[in-house]
Design an enzyme around this catalytic site. Structure first.
Site, PDB file in Angstrom:
ATOM      1  N   ARG A  60     -32.220  -8.741 -12.620  1.00  0.00           N
ATOM      2  CA  ARG A  60     -31.577  -9.754 -13.465  1.00  0.00           C
ATOM      3  C   ARG A  60     -32.244 -11.122 -13.286  1.00  0.00           C
ATOM      4  O   ARG A  60     -32.289 -11.915 -14.233  1.00  0.00           O
ATOM      5  CB  ARG A  60     -30.086  -9.851 -13.150  1.00  0.00           C
ATOM      6  CG  ARG A  60     -29.299  -8.563 -13.346  1.00  0.00           C
ATOM      7  CD  ARG A  60     -29.302  -8.086 -14.778  1.00  0.00           C
ATOM      8  NE  ARG A  60     -28.503  -6.869 -14.926  1.00  0.00           N
ATOM      9  CZ  ARG A  60     -28.627  -5.997 -15.909  1.00  0.00           C
ATOM     10  NH1 ARG A  60     -29.543  -6.192 -16.850  1.00  0.00           N
ATOM     11  NH2 ARG A  60     -27.862  -4.928 -15.966  1.00  0.00           N
TER      12      ARG A  60
ATOM     13  N   GLU B 224     -22.596  -9.889 -14.110  1.00  0.00           N
ATOM     14  CA  GLU B 224     -23.973  -9.426 -14.184  1.00  0.00           C
ATOM     15  C   GLU B 224     -24.758 -10.117 -15.300  1.00  0.00           C
ATOM     16  O   GLU B 224     -25.984 -10.106 -15.302  1.00  0.00           O
ATOM     17  CB  GLU B 224     -24.016  -7.922 -14.394  1.00  0.00           C
ATOM     18  CG  GLU B 224     -23.479  -7.465 -15.734  1.00  0.00           C
ATOM     19  CD  GLU B 224     -23.243  -5.962 -15.778  1.00  0.00           C
ATOM     20  OE1 GLU B 224     -23.860  -5.306 -16.625  1.00  0.00           O
ATOM     21  OE2 GLU B 224     -22.447  -5.460 -14.961  1.00  0.00           O
TER      22      GLU B 224
ATOM     23  N   ARG C 183     -27.431 -14.409  -5.970  1.00  0.00           N
ATOM     24  CA  ARG C 183     -27.904 -14.836  -7.282  1.00  0.00           C
ATOM     25  C   ARG C 183     -27.614 -16.308  -7.568  1.00  0.00           C
ATOM     26  O   ARG C 183     -28.382 -16.955  -8.289  1.00  0.00           O
ATOM     27  CB  ARG C 183     -27.298 -13.943  -8.369  1.00  0.00           C
ATOM     28  CG  ARG C 183     -27.938 -12.564  -8.427  1.00  0.00           C
ATOM     29  CD  ARG C 183     -27.340 -11.682  -9.504  1.00  0.00           C
ATOM     30  NE  ARG C 183     -28.086 -10.424  -9.601  1.00  0.00           N
ATOM     31  CZ  ARG C 183     -27.666  -9.362 -10.257  1.00  0.00           C
ATOM     32  NH1 ARG C 183     -26.500  -9.388 -10.888  1.00  0.00           N
ATOM     33  NH2 ARG C 183     -28.398  -8.261 -10.298  1.00  0.00           N
TER      34      ARG C 183
ATOM     35  N   GLY D  65     -26.507  -0.611  -5.876  1.00  0.00           N
ATOM     36  CA  GLY D  65     -25.139  -0.715  -5.394  1.00  0.00           C
ATOM     37  C   GLY D  65     -24.321   0.517  -5.705  1.00  0.00           C
ATOM     38  O   GLY D  65     -23.468   0.922  -4.909  1.00  0.00           O
TER      39      GLY D  65
ATOM     40  N   HIS E  26     -24.800  -9.723  -4.461  1.00  0.00           N
ATOM     41  CA  HIS E  26     -25.509  -8.767  -5.309  1.00  0.00           C
ATOM     42  C   HIS E  26     -26.899  -8.486  -4.740  1.00  0.00           C
ATOM     43  O   HIS E  26     -27.141  -8.664  -3.542  1.00  0.00           O
ATOM     44  CB  HIS E  26     -25.556  -9.286  -6.744  1.00  0.00           C
ATOM     45  CG  HIS E  26     -24.307  -9.006  -7.521  1.00  0.00           C
ATOM     46  ND1 HIS E  26     -24.306  -8.528  -8.798  1.00  0.00           N
ATOM     47  CD2 HIS E  26     -23.001  -9.125  -7.174  1.00  0.00           C
ATOM     48  CE1 HIS E  26     -23.066  -8.369  -9.228  1.00  0.00           C
ATOM     49  NE2 HIS E  26     -22.248  -8.732  -8.247  1.00  0.00           N
TER      50      HIS E  26
ATOM     51  N   SER F 246     -15.386  -8.173 -12.243  1.00  0.00           N
ATOM     52  CA  SER F 246     -16.009  -7.110 -13.055  1.00  0.00           C
ATOM     53  C   SER F 246     -15.034  -6.001 -13.432  1.00  0.00           C
ATOM     54  O   SER F 246     -15.353  -4.817 -13.329  1.00  0.00           O
ATOM     55  CB  SER F 246     -17.215  -6.523 -12.304  1.00  0.00           C
ATOM     56  OG  SER F 246     -18.136  -7.520 -11.945  1.00  0.00           O
TER      57      SER F 246
ATOM     58  N   SER G  26     -16.788  -6.970  -4.690  1.00  0.00           N
ATOM     59  CA  SER G  26     -17.414  -6.067  -5.649  1.00  0.00           C
ATOM     60  C   SER G  26     -16.404  -5.054  -6.162  1.00  0.00           C
ATOM     61  O   SER G  26     -15.725  -4.395  -5.371  1.00  0.00           O
ATOM     62  CB  SER G  26     -18.590  -5.319  -5.023  1.00  0.00           C
ATOM     63  OG  SER G  26     -19.125  -4.378  -5.933  1.00  0.00           O
TER      64      SER G  26
ATOM     65  N   LYS H 152     -27.037   1.928 -17.357  1.00  0.00           N
ATOM     66  CA  LYS H 152     -27.129   2.356 -15.960  1.00  0.00           C
ATOM     67  C   LYS H 152     -25.741   2.593 -15.371  1.00  0.00           C
ATOM     68  O   LYS H 152     -25.503   3.597 -14.694  1.00  0.00           O
ATOM     69  CB  LYS H 152     -27.880   1.316 -15.142  1.00  0.00           C
ATOM     70  CG  LYS H 152     -28.052   1.662 -13.664  1.00  0.00           C
ATOM     71  CD  LYS H 152     -26.986   1.071 -12.756  1.00  0.00           C
ATOM     72  CE  LYS H 152     -27.097  -0.437 -12.701  1.00  0.00           C
ATOM     73  NZ  LYS H 152     -26.131  -1.017 -11.731  1.00  0.00           N
ATOM     74  N   SER H 153     -24.813   1.681 -15.644  1.00  0.00           N
ATOM     75  CA  SER H 153     -23.463   1.815 -15.091  1.00  0.00           C
ATOM     76  C   SER H 153     -22.812   3.103 -15.550  1.00  0.00           C
ATOM     77  O   SER H 153     -22.169   3.816 -14.765  1.00  0.00           O
ATOM     78  CB  SER H 153     -22.607   0.617 -15.514  1.00  0.00           C
ATOM     79  OG  SER H 153     -23.111  -0.582 -14.974  1.00  0.00           O
TER      80      SER H 153
END
Length: 425
Positions: free
Chosen positions: A386, A314, A345, A96, A341, A199, A170, A26-27
């Site tokens: 997730r 993630e 989470r 996002g 997120h 990340s 983020s 997806k990213s």
């Protein structure tokens, strides 16, 4: 509309031994889609991910004027002419990458574009996106919310130049600006000013994809990027499998004492999920290369772990589920940013593990998990894919565990529930 009934997660008292080809990343799919819409000609994507997040991105780019033709496993993207003047609206869902990437490129057009999304999307951090757009001279109307919904008023160009951003919550805030920077009149000289930057593999992926298309990106100093102005070359690409989605199957092998073969694992990748190569040995398992595949096997004991997941946050929900079934306590740190997120989470994982009789504690920047015998209950997902992955891993060793709204996994993995059910039962 009536909510779907909770789904009884498969339970196993035997080792899982199987092989999986996971869908595309997806990213990577959404980054490539953005760059294709900004390119100097049509691009063809092979094996892109078709999921809710990528469908939302397709819809957003179509709204901005790109043309997208889908033919089986290939998508052809013809760039936008950026000449629309009528107001339009974009549904971000809970994606996002849509709510943070697309407003920046919408500023390159000449029409007002309103962004909104799901209920949970309205509490995700967006103040940085709005503030950086204003710093770039773009008018944004948000009525002081610092969150969705808001309207971007493009004028047909963005001057660009030097810009500072605090992307501590983020890395997507950095990627959003880098993806569009070459189309700014002066390019972009971006500096991250926060204490930490989560990340980093996602930012590395963004830079790599820009360079593949002929964009000059200088990264001579930490937390600084200089994107030079110029064209973004069209490029035909094949999308890698999503290694983060592979994690739920790796988790299945670890908690059942089994093994799983993940087909076509990329030899060289910027995906955060590549960290499973080192995470599995930390839990006592092994990793073997077999041709183009990686084979992950459980060890004789499922160890507790001490992991800093700052760059691969993630992966935390599945790792937490594995840790809750381990032999010793685990500490997971470096993931304070997960509070912003799809849901908070950290809070969600503590609440749901403890609901099953576990012992999880929220730390300033992570989780402390002390394994306890678990019992059946409904595991809530908070509309977070997730979290659903964490729930089904726990269900493999917890009889009568129901997962609420398992279909939320369509965000990044179409048909996940039937695939999981077929493999695990």
């Amino acid at each position: 509309m009536t909510a779907p009934l909770p789904w009884l997660a498969p339970y196993r008292d035997t080792p899982f031994d199987g092989e999986v080809l996971v869908p595309g990343s997806k990213s990577l799919t959404n980054r490539v889609l953005i760059l294709a819409a900004l390119a100097d000609g049509p691009s063809v994507l092979t094996r892109p991910l078709g999921s809710r997040d990528t469908t939302l991105m397709l819809g957003a780019l179509t709204t901005l004027g790109a043309t997208i033709e889908r033919d089986g496993i290939t998508w052809t993207i013809t760039p936008s002419a950026w000449d629309r003047t009528d107001p339009s609206a974009i549904d971000c869902g809970l994606a996002g990458t849509v709510m943070r990437f697309v407003p920046v490129i919408a500023a390159l057009g000449s029409a007002p574009v309103t962004f909104d999304g799901d209920e949970h999307a309205r509490v995700r951090p967006m103040a940085t996106t709005i503030a950086t757009l204003r710093d770039l001279g773009v008018q944004v109307d948000d009525e002081g919310r610092g969150a969705l919904p808001f309207t971007v008023h493009g004028t047909g160009y963005v001057t660009g130049g030097a810009l500072e951003v605090d992307a501590s919550s983020s890395s997507q805030f950095v990627s959003a600006l880098l993806l569009a920077g070459a189309r700014f009149d002066k390019g972009l000289e971006l500096r991250h000013t926060g204490a930490s930057l989560p990340s980093m593999p996602h930012i590395d992926m963004t830079v790599a994809e820009l360079r593949r298309r002929g964009v000059r990106v200088d990264t001579d100093e930490p937390n600084r990027w200089h994107v030079h102005p110029g064209p973004i070359s069209a490029l035909d690409v094949e999308i890698e499998p999503d290694l983060s989605n592979a994690g739920v199957f790796i988790g299945a092998a670890l908690v059942t004492g089994g093994r799983v073969r993940i087909r076509n694992w990329p030899a060289d990748t910027d995906q955060a999920g590549d960290a499973w190569r080192t995470i599995v040995p930390a839990f006592g398992g092994t990793v073997e290369q077999d041709g183009a595949d990686l084979v992950f096997s459980a060890g004789p004991v499922l160890n507790g772990v001490e992991l800093d997941l700052h760059d691969v946050g993630e992966l935390t929900p599945v790792i937490a589920a594995i840790a809750a079934l381990a032999e010793q306590p685990s500490t997971l740190v470096g993931v304070a940013h997960l509070r912003g997120h799809e849901t908070d989470r950290l809070k969600a994982l503590v609440t749901e593990i403890n609901r099953l009789g576990g012992d999880a504690e929220e730390l300033d920047d992570g989780l402390l998990i002390r394994p306890r015998p678990l019992h059946g209950e409904t595991f809530r997902t908070y509309d977070d894919h997730r979290m659903a992955h964490a729930g089904v891993v726990l269900g493999l060793r917890t009889p009568d565990l129901f997962v609420e709204n398992v279909v939320t996994t369509i965000k990044t993995y179409p048909n996940f529930a039937p695939v999981w059910e077929r493999l695990m039962t």
